[in-house]
Design a protein around this motif. Sequence first.
Motif, PDB file in Angstrom:
ATOM      1  N   ALA A  26     -38.563  57.782  31.459  1.00 32.84           N
ATOM      2  CA  ALA A  26     -39.353  56.752  32.145  1.00 32.84           C
ATOM      3  C   ALA A  26     -38.474  55.588  32.581  1.00 32.84           C
ATOM      4  CB  ALA A  26     -40.468  56.262  31.233  1.00 32.84           C
ATOM      5  N   VAL A  73     -37.138  59.198  42.910  1.00 35.66           N
ATOM      6  CA  VAL A  73     -37.939  59.474  41.713  1.00 35.66           C
ATOM      7  C   VAL A  73     -38.477  60.898  41.760  1.00 35.66           C
ATOM      8  CG1 VAL A  73     -40.098  58.880  40.541  1.00 35.66           C
ATOM      9  CG2 VAL A  73     -38.515  57.095  41.215  1.00 35.66           C
ATOM     10  N   VAL A 119     -36.782  50.844  41.255  1.00 33.17           N
ATOM     11  CA  VAL A 119     -36.599  49.399  41.430  1.00 33.17           C
ATOM     12  C   VAL A 119     -35.275  49.107  42.126  1.00 33.17           C
ATOM     13  CG1 VAL A 119     -36.270  47.238  40.161  1.00 33.17           C
ATOM     14  CG2 VAL A 119     -38.124  48.781  39.539  1.00 33.17           C
ATOM     15  N   SER A 127     -37.901  54.605  36.529  1.00 32.17           N
ATOM     16  CA  SER A 127     -38.305  53.278  36.994  1.00 32.17           C
ATOM     17  C   SER A 127     -37.107  52.467  37.486  1.00 32.17           C
ATOM     18  CB  SER A 127     -39.049  52.516  35.895  1.00 32.17           C
ATOM     19  OG  SER A 127     -38.201  52.301  34.793  1.00 32.17           O
ATOM     20  N   SER A 128     -35.965  52.605  36.828  1.00 29.77           N
ATOM     21  CA  SER A 128     -34.795  51.848  37.286  1.00 29.77           C
ATOM     22  C   SER A 128     -34.288  52.374  38.629  1.00 29.77           C
ATOM     23  CB  SER A 128     -33.679  51.904  36.240  1.00 29.77           C
ATOM     24  OG  SER A 128     -33.202  53.218  36.080  1.00 29.77           O
TER      25      SER A 128
END
Length: 131
Positions: free
Chosen positions: A47, A94, A55, A51-52
Amino acid sequence: MTDQQKGSLEDRLKRLDAELAERRKDDGAEQAAEARASESRKGYAVAMKLSSEFVAAVIVGALLGYLLDHFAGTGPWGMIVLLLLGFCAGVLNVMRAAGMVASPHPVDRLAGRDPGGAGSGRKETETKDGA
């Protein structure tokens, strides 16, 4: 050995077997708990990675858009366009990392072909036939 000593040895052996069986059950429960915790940590790591990546792509797009606007004087349009491109790139990264979208094969990327190879074989047959 006398019967009394044999009896006491057998009793001690039975008690030892009972204690070992109890500890083995406890060890199995501890191992199962450790396995669940390990899976949970792996999930958190995935996760954080996903997410990194998302972002980072959005931030890079926004930063490049800001720099384009600042130096080229294009107003908010560079920021808007490159922010949206960063968002799209983040979503694609992702999805690739999650395994939902296959990344193109390196040979296809170098040759400029699409990953399915739909158009590459057709051009060769047309040139061979003379059509």
